[in-house]
Design a protein around this motif. Structure first.
Motif, PDB file in Angstrom:
ATOM      1  N   ALA A  19       0.831  -1.205   0.000  1.00 45.78           N
ATOM      2  CA  ALA A  19       0.000   0.000   0.000  1.00 45.78           C
ATOM      3  C   ALA A  19       0.866   1.256   0.000  1.00 45.78           C
ATOM      4  O   ALA A  19       0.525   2.262  -0.642  1.00 45.78           O
ATOM      5  N   LEU A  20       2.002   1.193   0.669  1.00 40.56           N
ATOM      6  CA  LEU A  20       2.881   2.357   0.771  1.00 40.56           C
ATOM      7  C   LEU A  20       3.683   2.579  -0.504  1.00 40.56           C
ATOM      8  O   LEU A  20       3.924   3.707  -0.927  1.00 40.56           O
ATOM      9  N   TYR A  21       4.101   1.466  -1.142  1.00 39.94           N
ATOM     10  CA  TYR A  21       4.979   1.568  -2.311  1.00 39.94           C
ATOM     11  C   TYR A  21       4.284   1.094  -3.593  1.00 39.94           C
ATOM     12  O   TYR A  21       4.943   0.639  -4.518  1.00 39.94           O
ATOM     13  N   GLY A  22       2.964   1.217  -3.650  1.00 39.10           N
ATOM     14  CA  GLY A  22       2.223   0.672  -4.778  1.00 39.10           C
ATOM     15  C   GLY A  22       2.168   1.549  -6.013  1.00 39.10           C
ATOM     16  O   GLY A  22       2.002   1.053  -7.119  1.00 39.10           O
ATOM     17  N   ASN A  23       2.316   2.856  -5.839  1.00 38.94           N
ATOM     18  CA  ASN A  23       2.150   3.756  -6.993  1.00 38.94           C
ATOM     19  C   ASN A  23       3.435   3.911  -7.784  1.00 38.94           C
ATOM     20  O   ASN A  23       4.542   3.783  -7.259  1.00 38.94           O
TER      21      ASN A  23
ATOM     22  N   LYS B 105      -5.092   7.123 -16.885  1.00 40.39           N
ATOM     23  CA  LYS B 105      -6.337   6.355 -16.882  1.00 40.39           C
ATOM     24  C   LYS B 105      -6.039   4.934 -17.368  1.00 40.39           C
ATOM     25  O   LYS B 105      -5.492   4.751 -18.456  1.00 40.39           O
ATOM     26  N   GLY B 106      -6.409   3.954 -16.591  1.00 37.80           N
ATOM     27  CA  GLY B 106      -6.085   2.572 -16.925  1.00 37.80           C
ATOM     28  C   GLY B 106      -5.225   1.971 -15.834  1.00 37.80           C
ATOM     29  O   GLY B 106      -4.829   2.634 -14.881  1.00 37.80           O
ATOM     30  N   VAL B 107      -4.900   0.708 -15.977  1.00 39.64           N
ATOM     31  CA  VAL B 107      -4.246  -0.010 -14.884  1.00 39.64           C
ATOM     32  C   VAL B 107      -2.772   0.343 -14.737  1.00 39.64           C
ATOM     33  O   VAL B 107      -2.198   0.184 -13.659  1.00 39.64           O
ATOM     34  N   VAL B 108      -2.118   0.838 -15.778  1.00 43.56           N
ATOM     35  CA  VAL B 108      -0.667   1.023 -15.733  1.00 43.56           C
ATOM     36  C   VAL B 108      -0.253   2.111 -14.757  1.00 43.56           C
ATOM     37  O   VAL B 108       0.643   1.924 -13.937  1.00 43.56           O
ATOM     38  N   LEU B 109      -0.891   3.282 -14.814  1.00 40.43           N
ATOM     39  CA  LEU B 109      -0.467   4.422 -14.004  1.00 40.43           C
ATOM     40  C   LEU B 109      -1.581   4.991 -13.137  1.00 40.43           C
ATOM     41  O   LEU B 109      -1.448   6.094 -12.610  1.00 40.43           O
ATOM     42  N   GLU B 110      -2.664   4.256 -12.994  1.00 39.81           N
ATOM     43  CA  GLU B 110      -3.796   4.734 -12.193  1.00 39.81           C
ATOM     44  C   GLU B 110      -3.362   4.915 -10.736  1.00 39.81           C
ATOM     45  O   GLU B 110      -2.794   4.018 -10.122  1.00 39.81           O
ATOM     46  N   HIS B 111      -3.644   6.100 -10.185  1.00 37.54           N
ATOM     47  CA  HIS B 111      -3.297   6.396  -8.793  1.00 37.54           C
ATOM     48  C   HIS B 111      -4.493   6.296  -7.859  1.00 37.54           C
ATOM     49  O   HIS B 111      -4.314   6.164  -6.645  1.00 37.54           O
ATOM     50  N   ASP B 112      -5.703   6.391  -8.393  1.00 35.37           N
ATOM     51  CA  ASP B 112      -6.887   6.285  -7.545  1.00 35.37           C
ATOM     52  C   ASP B 112      -7.045   4.824  -7.102  1.00 35.37           C
ATOM     53  O   ASP B 112      -7.208   3.939  -7.941  1.00 35.37           O
ATOM     54  N   PRO B 113      -6.990   4.538  -5.790  1.00 35.47           N
ATOM     55  CA  PRO B 113      -6.996   3.141  -5.341  1.00 35.47           C
ATOM     56  C   PRO B 113      -8.268   2.381  -5.699  1.00 35.47           C
ATOM     57  O   PRO B 113      -8.215   1.177  -5.988  1.00 35.47           O
ATOM     58  N   THR B 114      -9.417   3.066  -5.714  1.00 36.86           N
ATOM     59  CA  THR B 114     -10.668   2.384  -6.047  1.00 36.86           C
ATOM     60  C   THR B 114     -10.689   1.988  -7.518  1.00 36.86           C
ATOM     61  O   THR B 114     -11.020   0.851  -7.869  1.00 36.86           O
TER      62      THR B 114
END
Length: 513
Positions: free
Chosen positions: A90-94, A108-117
Motif C-alpha cells: 500500500a505504501l509503495y504501490g504507486n 487512466k487505466g491499470v498502468v499508471l492509475e493512482h486512484d486506489p478504487t
C-alpha cells in the motif's frame, strides 16, 4: 540589504534543520552526490541497471542516490523486493506520475492509475480474464495465433520479429474486445501503435520541461514554450477516442447478438450494472491491447506483458542461434514425449522439463524489463532507515537475476540450472521478473502459457541456426541488447527452416486450417 539576506539564510537553515529533525531515521548509504545535480554525472547514458548492480556490490542490497533534489532508492535483491513491495504494497504501490503523462490522460487505466478504487476495479477486470481458470476459454484462440505465427515464419523467416508482434497484438485484441485481427493493417492495431508512440514520447525523461516544473501547466497555452500543452491535448484526444471506439464496438456487437467472449463483454454483460464505471472498463481493456502493440520504445513502463512476450521470444531465438546443443536436447525431449502426430500445448508443460528450463533461463538472463519504478507514498522507516515521501524506488530485476549467490556463473546461459528446481523457489525467474506487490504484472499467466506454447511448437518444427557468410562460416550475433524500459536483442539475422519434410507438411496444414 546584507542583513536581510543573513536573516533569510538563518531562517532557511533553521527550517531545513527542523524538517530533518522531525524525520527520525538514518538515510540509506549510497554513492556520494555532487552539489545540486546529485549523482547525475555518475550514471551512464544507457543500461543504467548495470551501474545500479555494480553500486549494489559496494553499498548493499538497498541504497540511495540523488538526481537533483529527488531521492532514488535501489532494490538490488529479490529479498529487498519482497520485503518492501510485497510487505508494504500500500505504501509503495504507486508509480511516479510525470506531469505530461497526467495532462495526456495516460494515468487512466491499470498502468499508471493512482486512484486506489479505480485501480482495484481495473485489476479485478483483468483478473477476470487473465487468471488460469478463465484463461482456459481463450486457449483455442491462443493456439490459433501461435499457428499463424509458425505459418508466417515458414514463408517469411527473416520477418520473425514482426510475426511475433502480430501474434501478441492478435491475442490481446481478442481478449480485450473479442475482435479478431486478420491483417497487419488492422485499424485498431494501427491506432494502438499511434498510442504507443505518443505514450513513449510523453514518458521520455527530460523531454518536457513541465515534468520538472509542474506549475507551468497552469500557464495559458499562448505563452512561448507552452507547446507541450497542445501536444498533451492531442495525445489525450487520441487515447480517449481509442478507448471509446473499442468500447462502443463491443456494445454494438452485444446489441446485434454477435459479441464474442472478451474482457469488455464480461464486464458489460456478466457484471452487475453500474458496479464498474464504463470508463474504467474502456481504459482497462484498451491498455490490454495497446500493451500488445509495437511498444518497443516505451521507457521504463510495464504494460500488460505482451510487449515483454515479444522481448522474451526474440531472446529465445537468439539463444537458440548461439546454443545449438541446447536446442538439439530440447528437440529430442519434444520428439520423445510428444511425438510427431501432434503439437505440444500448455497441458504438456510438466512433461517437458528441459523445454521449460530453457524459458526460465531466457527470462533470467534477459528479463524483458530490467528496471521498474515505484514511489513512496509517505515517509517510512525501513529497518531503521529513512525513506522520504516521494522517493523514487528503482526495482532492478536485471541485478536480482544475476546475483552470484543464487545463480553461479550468472552471465552464462545454462538451462540445466533449473532441472529439478521447484517453481516455488523464491529465486525462480517467474517469481521475480513479473514484479512484486499490487503492481505485479497481471498478465503473467497468459504470458507463461503463450511463451511455452510458442517455444515448444517452434522447437518441434524448426531448426534455428546462424546465417553463414560468403565463406560458409556461421555468423554468430551479438549478445547486446537495446536500451529502454523494455529491452530486446539488437536486431540480428538468423536461419529458421523446417526441421524435416514432415515438419513442412504440418506447417502447410496449419496454413490450410
Amino acid at each position: 540589504m546584507a542583513s536581510v539576506l543573513i536573516a533569510f539564510s538563518i531562517l532557511f537553515l533553521v527550517y531545513f534543520a527542523l524538517q530533518h529533525k522531525r524525520k527520525k531515521g538514518t538515510p540509506f548509504s549510497g554513492p556520494p552526490p555532487a552539489p545540486i545535480i546529485g549523482n547525475l554525472l555518475q550514471l551512464p547514458p544507457t543500461k543504467v541497471w548495470e551501474r545500479l548492480f555494480e553500486w549494489g556490490r559496494t553499498y548493499g542490497p538497498i541504497y540511495q542516490f540523488r538526481l537533483f533534489s529527488t531521492p532514488l532508492l535501489v532494490l538490488n535483491t529479490w529479498e529487498a523486493g519482497r520485503e518492501m513491495l510485497d510487505g508494504k504494497s500500500a505504501l509503495y504501490g504507486n508509480r511516479p506520475l510525470p506531469k505530461i503523462i497526467e495532462m495526456s490522460g495516460f494515468d487512466k487505466g491499470v498502468v499508471l492509475e493512482h486512484d486506489p478504487t479505480r485501480l482495484r476495479q481495473a485489476r479485478k477486470l483483468l483478473h477476470s480474464v487473465l487468471q488460469p481458470r478463465p484463461l482456459a476459454q481463450y486457449r483455442e484462440i491462443l493456439e490459433h495465433h501461435v499457428d499463424v505465427l509458425l505459418h508466417n515464419i515458414m514463408h517469411e523467416p527473416e520477418g520473425y520479429v514482426d510475426h511475433i508482434r502480430h501474434l501478441t497484438a492478435g491475442i490481446a485484441m481478442e481478449i480485450s474486445h473479442g475482435h479478431r485481427v486478420t491483417s497487419r493493417d488492422d485499424p485498431f492495431v494501427h491506432r494502438a501503435n499511434i498510442f504507443a508512440d505518443n505514450f513513449a514520447e510523453a514518458s521520455l525523461p527530460n523531454n518536457h520541461i513541465v515534468d520538472w516544473l509542474p506549475f507551468l501547466a497552469r500557464f495559458p497555452s499562448w505563452l512561448p514554450g507552452m507547446g507541450f500543452k497542445e501536444k498533451a491535448r492531442r495525445f489525450k484526444e487520441q487515447y480517449f477516442s481509442l478507448a471509446d471506439e473499442g468500447h462502443r464496438m463491443v456494445k454494438d456487437d452485444i446489441d446485434n447478438g454477435v459479441a464474442r467472449p472478451s474482457l469488455t463483454y464480461k464486464a458489460l454483460v456478466e457484471g452487475k450494472p453500474g458496479e464498474v464505471p464504463d470508463d474504467v472498463i474502456a481504459f482497462a481493456a484498451t491498455q490490454v491491447y495497446t500493451g500488445g502493440a509495437d511498444t518497443a520504445s516505451l521507457p521504463f513502463q510495464k504494460l500488460i506483458s505482451y510487449v515483454q512476450t515479444v522481448s522474451t521470444l526474440s531472446s529465445f531465438i537468439l539463444f537458440m542461434v548461439k546454443n545449438p546443443d541446447v536446442q538439439k536436447k530440447a528437440q529430442e525431449e519434444i520428439d520423445r514425449i510428444i511425438g510427431s502426430n501432434r503439437l505440444a500445448s500448455f497441458s504438456d508443460r510438466d512433461s517437458l522439463p528441459y523445454t521449460e528450463s530453457i524459458i526460465n533461463e531466457v527470462l533470467r538472463l534477459r528479463p524483458p524489463v530490467s528496471v521498474v519504478t515505484r514511489e513512496a507514498g509517505e515517509d517510512d522507516i525501513h529497518n531503521g532507515y529513512l525513506v522520504e515521501k516521494e522517493t523514487v524506488i528503482l526495482v532492478n530485476f536485471w541485478g536480482m537475476l544475476r546475483a552470484e549467490e543464487h545463480y553461479p556463473d550468472p552471465h552464462t546461459f545454462n538451462p540445466e540450472r533449473w532441472i529439478g528446481r521447484e517453481r516455488s523457489d523464491p529465486t525462480h525467474p517467474l517469481n521475480i521478473a513479473f514484479g512484486f506487490g499490487r503492481r505485479s504484472c497481471p498478465g503473467q499467466h497468459l504470458a507463461e502459457e503463450l511463451v511455452f506454447t510458442t517455444v515448444a511448437r517452434m522447437l518441434a518444427l524448426f531448426d534455428i541456426a546462424p546465417i553463414k557468410d560468403e565463406h560458409g562460416n556461421p555468423f554468430i550475433p551479438s549478445d547486446d541488447s537495446t536500451n529502454g524500459g523494455i529491452t530486446f536483442p539488437v536486431p540480428f539475422r538468423c536461419s529458421i527452416e523446417p526441421r524435416s519434410d514432415r515438419a513442412r507438411w504440418i506447417l502447410e496444414g496449419l496454413e490450410h486450417e
